[in-house]
Design an enzyme around this catalytic site. Structure first.
Site, short mmCIF file in Angstrom:
data_model
loop_
_atom_site.label_atom_id
_atom_site.label_comp_id
_atom_site.label_asym_id
_atom_site.label_seq_id
_atom_site.Cartn_x
_atom_site.Cartn_y
_atom_site.Cartn_z
CG ASP A 150 -1.82 1.21 1.28
OD1 ASP A 150 -2.85 1.15 0.59
OD2 ASP A 150 -1.50 2.22 1.95
CE1 TYR A 153 0.61 7.79 2.53
CE2 TYR A 153 1.02 5.50 2.00
CZ TYR A 153 0.21 6.47 2.55
OH TYR A 153 -0.98 6.09 3.13
CE LYS A 183 -3.80 4.67 0.33
NZ LYS A 183 -2.45 4.56 0.87
CG HIS A 205 -4.62 9.69 0.13
ND1 HIS A 205 -3.27 9.59 -0.07
CD2 HIS A 205 -4.83 9.26 1.40
CE1 HIS A 205 -2.69 9.12 1.02
NE2 HIS A 205 -3.61 8.92 1.93
N1 LIG Z 1 -5.40 6.24 3.57
C1 LIG Z 1 -4.88 6.99 4.52
O1 LIG Z 1 -5.22 8.18 4.69
C2 LIG Z 1 -3.85 6.39 5.41
C3 LIG Z 1 -3.48 7.05 6.59
C4 LIG Z 1 -2.56 6.43 7.43
C5 LIG Z 1 -2.02 5.19 7.09
N2 LIG Z 1 -2.38 4.58 5.92
C6 LIG Z 1 -1.79 3.27 5.51
O2 LIG Z 1 -1.85 2.36 6.60
C7 LIG Z 1 -0.54 1.92 6.89
C8 LIG Z 1 -0.37 1.55 8.36
O3 LIG Z 1 -0.71 2.60 9.22
P1 LIG Z 1 0.38 3.44 10.02
O4 LIG Z 1 1.59 3.52 9.20
O5 LIG Z 1 -0.30 4.70 10.43
O6 LIG Z 1 0.67 2.63 11.37
P2 LIG Z 1 0.46 1.18 12.02
O7 LIG Z 1 0.70 0.12 11.02
O8 LIG Z 1 -0.80 1.20 12.79
O9 LIG Z 1 1.66 1.22 13.08
C9 LIG Z 1 3.01 1.30 12.68
C10 LIG Z 1 3.87 1.35 13.92
O10 LIG Z 1 3.75 0.12 14.63
C11 LIG Z 1 5.05 -0.44 14.86
N3 LIG Z 1 4.92 -1.89 14.70
C12 LIG Z 1 4.50 -2.57 13.60
N4 LIG Z 1 4.45 -3.88 13.83
C13 LIG Z 1 4.83 -4.07 15.11
C14 LIG Z 1 4.98 -5.21 15.93
N5 LIG Z 1 4.69 -6.44 15.47
N6 LIG Z 1 5.42 -5.03 17.20
C15 LIG Z 1 5.71 -3.80 17.66
N7 LIG Z 1 5.58 -2.68 16.94
C16 LIG Z 1 5.14 -2.80 15.66
C17 LIG Z 1 5.95 0.19 13.83
O11 LIG Z 1 7.25 0.32 14.35
P3 LIG Z 1 8.53 -0.41 13.66
O12 LIG Z 1 8.66 0.14 12.29
O13 LIG Z 1 9.66 -0.01 14.56
O14 LIG Z 1 8.25 -1.89 13.69
C18 LIG Z 1 5.33 1.57 13.65
O15 LIG Z 1 5.81 2.47 14.62
C19 LIG Z 1 0.34 3.08 6.43
O16 LIG Z 1 1.69 2.76 6.38
C20 LIG Z 1 -0.32 3.41 5.12
O17 LIG Z 1 0.05 2.47 4.12
C21 LIG Z 1 -3.30 5.15 5.10
#
Ligand SMILES: NC(=O)c1ccc[n+]([C@@H]2O[C@H](COP(=O)([O-])OP(=O)(O)OC[C@H]3O[C@@H](n4cnc5c(N)ncnc54)[C@H](OP(=O)(O)O)[C@@H]3O)[C@@H](O)[C@H]2O)c1
Length: 280
Positions: free
Chosen positions: A44, A49, A74, A107
């Site tokens: 994704d 990004y 997106k 988006h």
């Molecule tokens: N459409 C939108 O508007 C939108 C908005 C936000 C996000 N997104 C998408 O959703 C994806 C995920 O959301 P997000 O990036 O906000 O955050 P998330 O996946 O909820 O959390 C990421 C965080 O969790 C940690 N983490 C991941 N796996 C772990 C595990 N097994 N144990 C401990 N810590 C862990 C990571 O640290 P480490 O890297 O140190 O492991 C990072 O700090 C984004 O990357 C993006 O692709 C879309």
């Protein structure tokens, strides 16, 4: 990894690798490579990004066939309109180094730049996406951060019902209304920030459940997302955690635990972004 089926019978791997904030070349290429090597077949990204070219590089380096990887990107908020959307799509596929996109999303529904005419501008952009879809350049189309009234507006003009709505969704933010709406219309919910940007991972209630199943809190949350029928998009830059996050197909949460997680309330996890008042 199991797949979900989209409304147009395209299958989509049920966990995607999130790449938001992976905007440094080496970190992004290494993380996406680790994800592909661990078994992820769904990435994704988004124009905003600023990592589409890095992801393209990781794809090129990998020996996995293009048709075996599902790529989402997106349309960012500064682009609306028919020709502008075609142009943005062409820019994204050029950066990714691929000739079609599996899933293309609007988006956000109501960017600050188009606040006075978002309905009309979304309609125009979506019309371009429908044409790209009909030409075979996109395999599925959808939206992100759309609430009911944004979808109502789009459905007045679109010919193809969006196949996906990608929204923030995790324990403490259930989004019941929009989830119900999307289910009625066979729109798959993708859960972004599934781990609450790591803020959920030290919650004691979730730790207790993780101990019970002898796995990590992240795995519990991702398993909960899957059993609810959502498609989570966890992000990590750590190879071990990347792998751990897809090792969630060999256990099942019981109904009581699902209900318990449903009822958890946290006021410090959601990003609290209202799509109609965001300043971007
Ligand atoms: N459409 C939108 O508007 C939108 C908005 C936000 C996000 N997104 C998408 O959703 C994806 C995920 O959301 P997000 O990036 O906000 O955050 P998330 O996946 O909820 O959390 C990421 C965080 O969790 C940690 N983490 C991941 N796996 C772990 C595990 N097994 N144990 C401990 N810590 C862990 C990571 O640290 P480490 O890297 O140190 O492991 C990072 O700090 C984004 O990357 C993006 O692709 C879309």
């Amino acid at each position: 990894m199991k797949d979900y089926m989209l409304a147009n019978n395209i299958s989509i791997p049920s966990i995607g690798f999130g790449t938001w904030t992976l905007d440094e070349h080496d970190i992004c290429v290494a993380a996406v490579t680790a994800a592909l090597e661990s078994g992820y077949r769904h990435i994704d990204t988004a124009a905003i990004y600023k990592n589409e070219a890095f992801i393209g590089e990781a794809l090129k380096q990998s020996s996995i066939k293009r048709e075996d990887i599902f790529i989402t990107t997106k349309l960012w908020n500064d682009v609306r309109g028919y020709d502008e959307t075609i142009q943005a799509f062409e820019t994204s596929i050029a950066k990714l180094g691929i000739d079609y996109i599996d899933l293309y999303l609007i988006h956000w529904p109501n960017p600050v730049k188009y606040r006075t005419n978002w309905k009309q501008m979304n309609a125009e952009s979506y019309r371009a996406m429908e044409d790209l879809y009909n030409q075979g350049k996109i395999r599925a189309i959808g939206v992100s951060n759309f609430m009911e009234h944004h979808l109502d507006a789009l459905l007045e003009t679109c010919k193809i019902i969006p196949m996906v709505n990608q929204i923030e969704l995790h324990p403490g933010l259930l989004q019941n209304n929009i989830v119900h709406y999307c289910r009625q219309k066979n729109i798959l919910i993708e859960a972004y920030s599934p781990l609450g940007r790591a803020k959920l991972l030290d919650k004691l209630e979730l730790r207790d459940i993780a101990d019970k199943y002898n796995c990590s809190v992240a795995q519990i949350i991702l398993r909960w997302q899957l059993q609810k029928g959502y498609l989570p998009l966890p992000r990590s830059t750590n190879a071990k955690r990347i792998k751990q996050n897809i090792q969630v197909f060999d256990f099942t949460l019981d109904d009581n635990d699902i209900a318990y997680i449903d009822n958890l309330a946290y006021d410090d996890v959601s990003s609290n972004k209202n799509p109609d008042t965001i300043e971007f």
